[in-house]
Design a protein around this motif. Structure first.
Motif, short mmCIF file in Angstrom:
data_model
loop_
_atom_site.label_atom_id
_atom_site.label_comp_id
_atom_site.label_asym_id
_atom_site.label_seq_id
_atom_site.Cartn_x
_atom_site.Cartn_y
_atom_site.Cartn_z
N ILE A 148 0.85 -1.18 0.00
CA ILE A 148 0.00 0.00 0.00
C ILE A 148 0.89 1.24 0.00
O ILE A 148 0.64 2.20 -0.69
CB ILE A 148 -0.95 -0.02 1.21
N SER A 149 1.93 1.20 0.80
CA SER A 149 2.92 2.27 0.81
C SER A 149 4.14 1.74 1.54
O SER A 149 4.09 0.70 2.20
CB SER A 149 2.37 3.52 1.52
N HIS A 150 5.22 2.44 1.41
CA HIS A 150 6.43 2.11 2.15
C HIS A 150 6.94 3.39 2.77
O HIS A 150 6.93 4.42 2.12
CB HIS A 150 7.50 1.49 1.23
N GLU A 151 7.35 3.30 4.02
CA GLU A 151 7.79 4.50 4.71
C GLU A 151 8.96 4.17 5.62
O GLU A 151 8.97 3.14 6.28
CB GLU A 151 6.63 5.06 5.53
N TRP A 152 9.95 5.05 5.62
CA TRP A 152 11.07 4.94 6.54
C TRP A 152 11.16 6.24 7.32
O TRP A 152 11.27 7.32 6.73
CB TRP A 152 12.38 4.71 5.78
N ASP A 153 11.12 6.15 8.65
CA ASP A 153 11.25 7.37 9.46
C ASP A 153 12.60 7.43 10.17
O ASP A 153 12.94 8.44 10.76
CB ASP A 153 10.12 7.48 10.48
N GLU B 37 13.66 6.31 12.83
CA GLU B 37 13.68 6.31 14.29
C GLU B 37 14.16 4.94 14.77
O GLU B 37 13.66 3.92 14.34
CB GLU B 37 12.30 6.61 14.87
N GLY B 38 15.17 4.92 15.61
CA GLY B 38 15.65 3.67 16.19
C GLY B 38 16.65 2.91 15.34
O GLY B 38 17.17 1.90 15.76
N GLY B 39 16.94 3.36 14.13
CA GLY B 39 17.90 2.65 13.29
C GLY B 39 17.77 3.03 11.83
O GLY B 39 16.93 3.85 11.45
N VAL B 40 18.62 2.40 11.01
CA VAL B 40 18.63 2.74 9.57
C VAL B 40 17.56 2.00 8.79
O VAL B 40 17.37 2.25 7.61
CB VAL B 40 20.01 2.48 8.94
N GLN B 41 16.87 1.06 9.43
CA GLN B 41 15.72 0.36 8.85
C GLN B 41 16.05 -0.28 7.50
O GLN B 41 15.29 -0.20 6.55
CB GLN B 41 14.54 1.33 8.74
N GLY B 42 17.22 -0.93 7.45
CA GLY B 42 17.60 -1.71 6.27
C GLY B 42 18.37 -0.95 5.22
O GLY B 42 18.80 -1.54 4.22
N SER C 214 17.18 19.68 17.24
CA SER C 214 15.85 20.05 16.76
C SER C 214 15.85 20.45 15.29
O SER C 214 14.88 20.19 14.57
CB SER C 214 15.26 21.18 17.61
N ASN C 215 16.92 21.08 14.80
CA ASN C 215 16.98 21.50 13.40
C ASN C 215 17.66 20.48 12.49
O ASN C 215 17.58 20.58 11.27
CB ASN C 215 17.72 22.84 13.27
N GLY C 216 18.33 19.48 13.10
CA GLY C 216 19.05 18.49 12.31
C GLY C 216 18.18 17.38 11.78
O GLY C 216 18.66 16.50 11.04
N VAL C 217 16.89 17.39 12.12
CA VAL C 217 15.91 16.43 11.60
C VAL C 217 14.63 17.20 11.29
O VAL C 217 14.39 18.27 11.85
CB VAL C 217 15.61 15.28 12.59
N ASN C 218 13.79 16.64 10.42
CA ASN C 218 12.51 17.28 10.16
C ASN C 218 11.53 17.05 11.30
O ASN C 218 10.82 17.95 11.72
CB ASN C 218 11.90 16.76 8.85
N SER C 219 11.50 15.81 11.81
CA SER C 219 10.65 15.47 12.95
C SER C 219 11.28 14.28 13.65
O SER C 219 12.14 13.60 13.10
CB SER C 219 9.22 15.14 12.49
N GLY C 220 10.84 14.01 14.86
CA GLY C 220 11.43 12.92 15.62
C GLY C 220 12.83 13.28 16.07
O GLY C 220 13.18 14.44 16.26
N SER C 221 13.67 12.23 16.19
CA SER C 221 15.04 12.47 16.68
C SER C 221 16.11 11.92 15.76
O SER C 221 17.29 12.09 16.04
CB SER C 221 15.19 11.85 18.07
N SER C 222 15.73 11.27 14.66
CA SER C 222 16.73 10.63 13.79
C SER C 222 16.39 10.82 12.33
O SER C 222 15.23 10.94 11.94
CB SER C 222 16.82 9.13 14.09
N ALA C 223 17.46 10.80 11.53
CA ALA C 223 17.36 10.89 10.07
C ALA C 223 18.61 10.23 9.50
O ALA C 223 19.47 9.76 10.23
CB ALA C 223 17.26 12.35 9.63
N ILE C 224 18.70 10.19 8.17
CA ILE C 224 19.99 9.90 7.55
C ILE C 224 20.49 11.22 6.97
O ILE C 224 19.71 12.02 6.46
CB ILE C 224 19.93 8.78 6.49
#
Length: 199
Positions: free
Chosen positions: A52-57, A59-64, A84-94
């Motif tokens: 239906i969709s695929h999403e990676w946020d 959070e908690g890891g690189v998710q594959g 706070s400015n180093g991510v769009n939302s949450g606490s993690s990004a690549i």
């Protein structure tokens, strides 16, 4: 008509989906008239649940995702921008190089998604992402967003322009990837940085 389904095998994996679908297939014509219906691609020999969709946020890891260290790709947040400015939302990004990539970098170096089986996908598909990019003109430095094709190659859906990009905040961008998703059993997304010049 004397024809019955004698067996039906499913592999079920727990996944968070944005909606629940219930599909009933009970008539012979349900199987003969093959095609996508309510998130399911069914035919005379099998039944496949469509993504239906695929999403990676992140959070908690690189998710594959695989992150090329040669390109400075990392998981967490850009410390030059702060938590706070180093991510769009949450606490993690690549992200890559804390907003300050080196001169004379080779590459391109990639952050690449895991494979998504879209062999039964059709219709309209968009790639949406939150982008905050700082890069010189493509005459000097390069940044890319690419997707894989069903023939096994890659195509850029974004390449930085000839003007310098210096985003002050995150912006959601959307790319139509319908023609690359359709019938692609090994669909992937990747972000690239490099080459760069001497300044």
């Amino acid at each position: 008509d004397g024809e019955i389904v004698t067996s039906l095998d499913f592999d079920m994996f727990e996944k968070p989906w944005p909606l629940d679908d219930v599909v009933t297939i009970r008539e012979k014509m349900d199987w003969i008239n093959a095609g996508p219906m309510d998130g399911v691609d069914y035919n005379q020999t099998g039944l496949r649940i469509l993504p239906i969709s695929h999403e990676w946020d992140f959070e908690g890891g690189v998710q594959g995702w695989s992150l090329s260290s040669g390109g400075g790709w990392a998981h967490g947040y850009d410390t030059s921008l702060g938590a706070s400015n180093g991510v769009n939302s949450g606490s993690s990004a690549i992200y890559t190089y804390n907003g300050n990539y080196p001169n004379r970098m080779g590459g391109p170096f990639w952050a690449t998604s895991p494979v998504v089986d879209c062999s039964s996908c059709s219709g309209t598909w968009d790639l949406k992402l939150w982008k905050r990019l700082g890069v010189e003109s493509s005459s000097y430095d390069r940044a890319y967003v690419s997707v894989s094709t069903s023939s096994g190659g890659w195509v850029n859906v974004y390449s930085n322009p000839r003007s310098t990009i210096n985003d002050a905040s995150y912006t959601q961008v959307t790319y139509d990837i319908s023609s690359y998703v359709a019938s692609n059993s090994a669909f992937q997304v990747r972000f690239g940085l490099g080459t760069t010049d001497s300044s």
